[in-house]
Write a protein that holds these residues in place. Structure first.
Motif, short mmCIF file in Angstrom:
data_model
loop_
_atom_site.label_atom_id
_atom_site.label_comp_id
_atom_site.label_asym_id
_atom_site.label_seq_id
_atom_site.Cartn_x
_atom_site.Cartn_y
_atom_site.Cartn_z
N MET A 331 0.82 -1.21 0.00
CA MET A 331 0.00 0.00 0.00
C MET A 331 0.86 1.26 0.00
O MET A 331 0.59 2.22 -0.74
CB MET A 331 -0.92 0.00 1.23
N THR A 332 1.92 1.29 0.82
CA THR A 332 2.76 2.49 0.91
C THR A 332 3.78 2.56 -0.20
O THR A 332 4.24 3.64 -0.56
CB THR A 332 3.50 2.54 2.26
N GLY A 333 4.17 1.38 -0.73
CA GLY A 333 5.20 1.36 -1.77
C GLY A 333 6.59 1.58 -1.22
O GLY A 333 7.53 1.81 -2.00
N VAL A 334 6.75 1.50 0.11
CA VAL A 334 8.06 1.74 0.73
C VAL A 334 8.66 0.39 1.13
O VAL A 334 8.17 -0.28 2.03
CB VAL A 334 7.94 2.65 1.97
N MET A 335 9.75 0.01 0.46
CA MET A 335 10.37 -1.30 0.65
C MET A 335 11.49 -1.25 1.70
O MET A 335 12.09 -2.27 2.02
CB MET A 335 10.92 -1.75 -0.71
N SER A 336 11.76 -0.10 2.28
CA SER A 336 12.90 0.08 3.17
C SER A 336 12.82 -0.81 4.41
O SER A 336 11.85 -0.75 5.17
CB SER A 336 12.99 1.54 3.62
N ARG A 337 13.85 -1.63 4.61
CA ARG A 337 13.90 -2.46 5.82
C ARG A 337 14.18 -1.61 7.05
O ARG A 337 13.84 -1.98 8.18
CB ARG A 337 14.94 -3.55 5.68
N HIS A 338 14.78 -0.44 6.84
CA HIS A 338 15.13 0.42 7.98
C HIS A 338 13.88 1.08 8.57
O HIS A 338 13.87 1.42 9.76
CB HIS A 338 16.15 1.46 7.55
N VAL A 339 12.84 1.26 7.78
CA VAL A 339 11.57 1.75 8.30
C VAL A 339 11.01 0.74 9.30
O VAL A 339 10.57 1.10 10.40
CB VAL A 339 10.57 1.99 7.15
#
Length: 452
Positions: A331-339
């Motif tokens: 949904m967000t399109g944010v793949m960052s593992r750090h998030v």
């Protein structure tokens, strides 16, 4: 659609990219809110089954023990998530995988601890530790056993998990467990807040968009909690007794080897490993538009097992990847593992603060029941969705019908096994293990061309 203010499209597909901190922090907290209720619910259910009262400080097991189990669920969800996002050698997928306490194990754990108090929890936690180590070892072979668990088998298993849990949801919504002698069990006073939770959850789920839809159960429980508070069903009497800091305690409940529990935990570890494989693939497809690599799948399985084994040492329950957070990434399109790492750190901080567990413990059982009715129903629906991929020929229908009839029948009539040993009762009365065993064996031995 992804928010391009967070970074370029290429950056957002990169697990190693970190968005600006002002946006990364709320994104991480969003992941925590999406999984929070589902994460602590199994601990509350198992504590209740073991004889730990809701909001009670009476008896050998009471308020401090319930709070401790909630606290450990939060803490080790965060630690297991860090194993996935940060990694350690071959351990961890290094992807934005959120870990949490698994519902899949609950039908096996309830008969293992039912009414046994500390003795039941000692055997259970030993099983969790050994099952976690077995789960870890599955990382070496997970790619080679997937053929034995097609959608026919995994869908049936997930459906059976949901069916085994639905009774618990209805009992809680009605006010507890009937045999506990709750005077107003089933009354409108009990069902009222539970129905508020269900109605608000469905309304948010169907008519809201974005994060609100993802956190619908949490919002529903908050609404039901407010109604219960106005009705005088919420007590804060124990909140002041909880400390502001407490460390985890190794072997909090003791150590006791129970072969039936260990076997059950090991079998369910296979189911959990396959679930994690699916979630890992879902994350890479939804967030990066690619298939998960073998290294990522193996690392995710290693982290699953190690996180569970460590949790068992300190009196917590098995961990697995959380599917709702897979949807949140898409949904967000944010793949960052750090998030997700930020969310994990938030969970770890909260896990050291018993006040948070005590606050969660003020949720009346009927309010929690309204939430779990929806959650357990969604487990059933997920199983049906997996079964939709099955080719429903005569062979597969016979496999499904036989496994479901035996498994669900034993779940409905556990007295049918009253003359078998205690070990067999623990393994079979949930109906889950016999159904899964029948489905796996028949799927492997029956020829594909049976309909010819």
């Amino acid at each position: 659609m992804a928010d391009t203010s967070l970074g370029t499209a290429e950056q957002l597909r990169d697990p190693n990219y970190t968005p600006p901190l002002a946006k990364a922090v709320p994104l991480g907290i969003q992941h925590v809110l999406a999984m929070f209720v589902s994460n602590v619910t199994p601990a509350i259910i198992i504590a209740g089954a073991a004889g730990i009262g809701f909001g009670s400080d009476q008896g050998a097991l009471g308020f401090p023990d319930m709070t401790y189990m909630i606290q450990m669920s939060i803490l080790f969800a965060g630690i297991a998530t860090l194993l996935q996002t940060i990694g350690m050698g071959p351990i961890g997928a290094r992807l934005p995988i959120v870990q949490g306490t698994s519902f899949a194990f609950v039908p096996i754990m309830i008969p293992a601890v039912a009414g046994l108090g500390v003795n039941g929890l000692a055997g259970l936690m030993t099983g969790v530790m050994i099952g976690g180590m077995f789960h870890f070892c599955l990382g070496f072979v997970v790619g080679r056993i997937r053929y034995a668990l097609p959608p026919l088998v995994t869908g049936l298993i997930v459906l059976m998990i949901g069916l085994a849990l639905v009774e618990v949801g209805v009992q809680y919504a009605a006010g507890g467990v009937p045999k506990m002698g709750t005077p107003d069990f089933g009354s409108l006073a009990m069902w009222g807040p539970a129905l508020v939770v269900i109605v608000v959850t469905l309304a948010i789920k169907f008519f809201a968009r974005g994060f609100a839809a993802v956190a619908a159960v949490l919002i529903g429980i908050i609404a039901g909690y407010v109604v219960a508070l106005l009705m005088g069903q919420v007590s804060f009497g124990n909140l002041a007794k909880a400390s502001y800091f407490a460390p985890p305690i190794p072997f909090k409940w003791g150590f006791e080897f129970n072969f039936a529990i260990v076997l059950g935990m090991c079998f369910m570890a296979i189911v959990s490993a396959i679930e994690t494989v699916g979630d890992t693939s879902g994350i890479t497809k939804g967030g990066a538009g690619r298939e998960a690599t073998d290294k990522e799948i193996e690392g995710a399985t290693f982290a699953d097992g190690l996180g569970t084994a460590i949790a068992g040492v300190f009196g917590s329950l098995p961990n697995t990847s959380f599917s709702q957070n897979v949807g949140l990434i898409a949904m967000t399109g944010v793949m960052s593992r750090h998030v997700v790492t930020i969310g994990a750190l938030f969970l770890i901080v909260c896990g050291f603060i018993p006040k948070i567990g005590a606050l969660i413990n003020t949720i009346p059982i009927n309010v929690l029941g309204g939430g779990v009715i929806v959650m357990f129903g969604m487990v059933c629906a997920a199983g049906v969705n997996m079964l939709s991929d099955v080719n429903w020929n005569r062979r597969n229908m016979v496999i499904f019908a036989t496994a479901l009839s035996v498994g669900f029948g034993l779940q409905l009539v556990p007295e049918a096994l009253q003359h078998v040993g205690k070990t067999a009762q623990i393994l079979l009365t949930s109906g889950l293990l016999p159904a899964a065993a029948i489905a796996i064996v028949l799927n492997l031995v029956l020829p594909e061309n049976l309909d010819d």
